[in-house]
Design an enzyme around this catalytic site. Structure first.
Site, mmCIF file in Angstrom:
data_model
loop_
_atom_site.group_PDB
_atom_site.id
_atom_site.type_symbol
_atom_site.label_atom_id
_atom_site.label_comp_id
_atom_site.label_asym_id
_atom_site.label_seq_id
_atom_site.Cartn_x
_atom_site.Cartn_y
_atom_site.Cartn_z
ATOM 1 N N CYS A 23 -3.017 1.322 6.878
ATOM 2 C CA CYS A 23 -3.109 0.553 8.123
ATOM 3 C C CYS A 23 -3.781 1.353 9.229
ATOM 4 O O CYS A 23 -4.376 0.779 10.144
ATOM 5 C CB CYS A 23 -1.725 0.096 8.558
ATOM 6 N N SER A 79 0.319 -7.772 6.909
ATOM 7 C CA SER A 79 -0.881 -8.212 7.628
ATOM 8 C C SER A 79 -0.532 -8.985 8.899
ATOM 9 O O SER A 79 0.565 -9.543 9.030
ATOM 10 C CB SER A 79 -1.718 -9.092 6.702
ATOM 11 N N GLU A 138 5.162 -4.357 11.977
ATOM 12 C CA GLU A 138 4.221 -3.246 11.761
ATOM 13 C C GLU A 138 3.004 -3.846 11.073
ATOM 14 O O GLU A 138 3.025 -4.094 9.865
ATOM 15 C CB GLU A 138 4.859 -2.170 10.870
ATOM 16 N N LEU A 139 1.962 -4.124 11.842
ATOM 17 C CA LEU A 139 0.839 -4.914 11.312
ATOM 18 C C LEU A 139 -0.434 -4.073 11.167
ATOM 19 O O LEU A 139 -0.387 -2.860 11.178
ATOM 20 C CB LEU A 139 0.631 -6.125 12.221
ATOM 21 N N GLU A 180 -9.882 -6.295 10.383
ATOM 22 C CA GLU A 180 -9.346 -5.170 9.606
ATOM 23 C C GLU A 180 -10.037 -5.148 8.243
ATOM 24 O O GLU A 180 -9.899 -6.091 7.453
ATOM 25 C CB GLU A 180 -7.830 -5.316 9.411
ATOM 26 N N ASN A 226 0.781 -1.239 0.000
ATOM 27 C CA ASN A 226 0.000 0.000 0.000
ATOM 28 C C ASN A 226 0.818 1.297 0.000
ATOM 29 O O ASN A 226 0.308 2.327 -0.410
ATOM 30 C CB ASN A 226 -1.036 -0.002 1.130
HETATM 31 P P1 NAP Z 1 0.716 -9.025 3.350
HETATM 32 O O1 NAP Z 1 -0.133 -9.841 2.473
HETATM 33 O O2 NAP Z 1 0.907 -9.456 4.752
HETATM 34 O O3 NAP Z 1 2.143 -8.911 2.602
HETATM 35 C C1 NAP Z 1 3.172 -8.115 3.133
HETATM 36 C C2 NAP Z 1 4.499 -8.626 2.606
HETATM 37 O O4 NAP Z 1 4.765 -9.911 3.152
HETATM 38 C C3 NAP Z 1 4.539 -8.789 1.083
HETATM 39 O O5 NAP Z 1 5.818 -8.427 0.607
HETATM 40 C C4 NAP Z 1 4.325 -10.284 0.929
HETATM 41 O O6 NAP Z 1 4.821 -10.812 -0.276
HETATM 42 C C5 NAP Z 1 5.133 -10.798 2.102
HETATM 43 N N1 NAP Z 1 4.846 -12.178 2.490
HETATM 44 C C6 NAP Z 1 3.716 -12.899 2.278
HETATM 45 N N2 NAP Z 1 3.858 -14.140 2.801
HETATM 46 C C7 NAP Z 1 5.103 -14.196 3.340
HETATM 47 C C8 NAP Z 1 5.852 -15.205 4.020
HETATM 48 N N3 NAP Z 1 5.355 -16.405 4.259
HETATM 49 N N4 NAP Z 1 7.110 -14.914 4.420
HETATM 50 C C9 NAP Z 1 7.638 -13.691 4.194
HETATM 51 N N5 NAP Z 1 6.980 -12.687 3.556
HETATM 52 C C10 NAP Z 1 5.730 -12.944 3.140
HETATM 53 O O7 NAP Z 1 0.204 -7.512 3.416
HETATM 54 P P2 NAP Z 1 -0.302 -6.587 2.240
HETATM 55 O O8 NAP Z 1 -1.626 -7.069 1.760
HETATM 56 O O9 NAP Z 1 0.776 -6.361 1.250
HETATM 57 O O10 NAP Z 1 -0.480 -5.196 3.027
HETATM 58 C C11 NAP Z 1 -1.612 -4.887 3.773
HETATM 59 C C12 NAP Z 1 -1.398 -5.133 5.243
HETATM 60 O O11 NAP Z 1 -0.263 -4.391 5.700
HETATM 61 C C13 NAP Z 1 -2.565 -4.636 6.080
HETATM 62 O O12 NAP Z 1 -2.828 -5.552 7.099
HETATM 63 C C14 NAP Z 1 -2.044 -3.327 6.647
HETATM 64 O O13 NAP Z 1 -2.677 -2.917 7.837
HETATM 65 C C15 NAP Z 1 -0.619 -3.654 6.872
HETATM 66 N N6 NAP Z 1 0.187 -2.435 6.967
HETATM 67 C C16 NAP Z 1 0.680 -2.063 8.193
HETATM 68 C C17 NAP Z 1 1.396 -0.874 8.309
HETATM 69 C C18 NAP Z 1 1.983 -0.432 9.625
HETATM 70 O O14 NAP Z 1 2.825 0.454 9.615
HETATM 71 N N7 NAP Z 1 1.573 -0.993 10.754
HETATM 72 C C19 NAP Z 1 1.605 -0.091 7.191
HETATM 73 C C20 NAP Z 1 1.086 -0.510 5.963
HETATM 74 C C21 NAP Z 1 0.375 -1.684 5.863
HETATM 75 P P3 NAP Z 1 3.805 -11.056 -1.516
HETATM 76 O O15 NAP Z 1 3.306 -9.721 -1.901
HETATM 77 O O16 NAP Z 1 4.696 -11.704 -2.514
HETATM 78 O O17 NAP Z 1 2.731 -11.964 -1.024
#
Ligand code: NAP
Length: 472
Positions: free
Chosen positions: A279, A226, A245-246, A373, A149
């Site tokens: 997030c 996530s 950071e979730l 969420e 994002n």
């Molecule tokens: P996501 O699906 O959890 O993916 C995040 C990253 O993790 C991607 O690079 C993904 O790669 C990678 N990943 C997936 N499976 C993995 C594994 N088994 N081992 C290591 N890495 C892995 O999250 P998203 O959909 O991209 O982003 C949305 C989420 O991020 C929301 O929950 C949001 O709240 C959170 N977020 C939090 C913050 C904060 O600062 N707290 C800021 C922004 C977003 P792939 O893309 O290749 O699957």
């Protein structure tokens, strides 16, 4: 684009298509990294860590400072790239590129402030002749895993402090949005980063994540994404430093003395920016019963006026979601809430990956639109009777990233700040606001560890204690 492994830009036959979610057109392709690439990146990062550790603070400052200048010169181009790959409107893409400049510039400044302190060991009853200092040293190899994002600035929040702290970094950007991170890598190398100070692997986290995360050569993982992937990484990482950071379902409390027009403007801005895929988006609006209907009356016209469409059209205020299936999921959660007694005040319609900005009223805490969420362009409005009930509702979640309150009453504002379980607490604005230099991070299942360059550097360096045993 290519990925950068072991000091080389490399391509592969196996590719991943990067698509514009508005029209599903292919913007570019990136190589699909495999296990062999991970091994090459890890070996390179070990060499890179040795080279990085030898750089002086001044050299690290100079590289990051130059990178910030190069980023600043390319804000328009990077803003458009972010917008194309992520789906956020061009104004938001540009704003993210500008913030990335801040984040890298702030990291440059903090590279000069990586220091320890003297510890008065002679204050111990057996401390005569003892003198102590702490020093900070790099962790070594840092793995930075980022979400879709904020494809540039959230990568900067990891890479900037990692370099400032003297580490080598392996970046694993989100598969949907890897392009801005690749551009950042080019810029850092152009700015003088040692060739093996960075590696960037494009490929599915599900395929390559475990091998990267579990490897003992990695001393620090910084993850934004996530909750469920974060938990998986924590279980896989073993004994190494981890920052998480979730996600969140951030609440806003509207007290009866609030200026409802101001609240409506803030919710319309903080609940729907980037199609709600932030997030810290406002998700739950907890509203005093006394002003509940008036608040909905103030909010409805502001939300229904938001123009949805092609993110590259400057008149559009809300672009598509990252994938059509995410818009379908938001639709399903809204329908489910309505079937359980909630009502749609405006919106509630979907066209492909675009979901209309939506207000759902009379939401109960156990509805998914409230307790999970949502990460989409809808807010859930619920009533409360007094501040204690409002705080109990705000805390009735496993998450705790950010929260807001609207009130002129200092007692209520302070009670909110003390009692609401969230890492960032906003008085008289929604939760979706951040300056990149502030300490930022969640409580509870929103994660642990802080970002903001000064704070992230602490997470990306080890504190050593040095004790001199002197004769006098
Ligand atoms: P996501 O699906 O959890 O993916 C995040 C990253 O993790 C991607 O690079 C993904 O790669 C990678 N990943 C997936 N499976 C993995 C594994 N088994 N081992 C290591 N890495 C892995 O999250 P998203 O959909 O991209 O982003 C949305 C989420 O991020 C929301 O929950 C949001 O709240 C959170 N977020 C939090 C913050 C904060 O600062 N707290 C800021 C922004 C977003 P792939 O893309 O290749 O699957």
């Amino acid at each position: 684009m290519k990925m950068y492994v072991a000091g080389q830009w490399i391509d592969k036959d196996q590719k991943i298509e990067v698509r514009n979610s508005y029209d599903n057109s292919v913007i570019d392709t990136v190589p699909r990294a495999d296990r062999g690439d991970i091994e090459r990146a890890l070996q390179s990062a070990e060499r890179g860590a040795r080279a990085m550790a030898k750089l002086t603070s001044h050299e690290r400052w100079k590289i990051l400072h130059r990178a910030a200048e190069l980023l600043a010169a390319r804000v328009e181009e990077l803003g458009t790239l972010i917008s194309r790959e992520e789906g956020k409107i061009v104004a938001e893409g540009r704003a993210e590129a500008l913030r990335a400049v801040d984040t890298i510039m702030e990291s440059a400044e903090e590279a000069k402030r990586v220091h320890g302190e003297t510890v008065a060991l002679d204050a111990a009853s057996h401390g005569k002749g003892k003198f102590g200092v702490t020093i900070r040293v790099p962790c070594g190899v840092v793995v930075a895993i980022s979400p879709f994002n904020f494809p540039l600035n959230l990568v900067c929040h990891k890479v900037g402090p990692a370099i400032a702290g003297g580490n080598a970094v392996i970046v694993k950007p989100a598969t949907d949005t890897p392009l801005s991170a690749i551009r950042l890598t080019e810029i850092l190398l152009e700015a003088g980063l040692p060739p093996e100070g960075i590696n960037i692997l494009t490929g599915s986290g599900g395929d390559i994540g475990d091998a990267l995360v579990a490897d003992r050569r990695v001393r620090k993982i910084t993850f934004t994404g996530s909750r469920d992937v974060g938990e998986h990484i924590c279980k896989t990482a073993g004994i190494k430093r981890v920052t998480m950071e979730l996600g969140s379902n951030a609440p806003v409390i509207v007290m009866p003395d609030a200026d409802l027009d101001k609240v409506a403007a803030a919710v319309a801005s903080t609940g729907y920016a980037n199609a709600g895929q932030v997030c810290i988006s406002t998700q739950r609006v907890l509203t005093a019963s006394r002003v509940y209907d008036d608040f909905l009356d103030a909010l409805r016209p502001k939300v229904s006026a938001l123009k949805v469409g092609n993110q590259l059209d400057a008149s559009v205020q809300i672009g598509p979601m990252i994938r059509e299936k995410e818009a379908a999921r938001v639709d399903e959660w809204v329908r489910e809430a309505v079937a359980s007694g909630a009502r749609v005040v405006t919106g509630g319609t979907r066209q492909g990956a675009m979901y209309a900005p939506t207000i759902v009223a009379d939401v109960k805490p156990d509805m998914r639109i409230s307790c999970d969420e949502l990460f989409g362009p809808a807010v859930a409005v619920s009533p409360f009777t007094d501040i204690d009930e409002a705080i109990a509702l705000a805390n009735d979640t496993n998450y705790g990233l950010a929260a807001g309150i609207f009130t002129e009453n200092l007692e209520w504002a302070w009670k909110f700040a003390r009692e609401v379980q969230a890492g960032n607490l906003h008085v008289n604005w929604g939760p979706q606001w951040r300056a990149d230099r502030m300490p930022y991070g969640g409580l509870k299942e929103s994660g642990f560890g802080k970002e903001g360059p000064a704070y992230a550097i602490e997470e990306m360096t080890e504190l050593k204690m040095v004790i001199f045993h002197l004769q006098s």
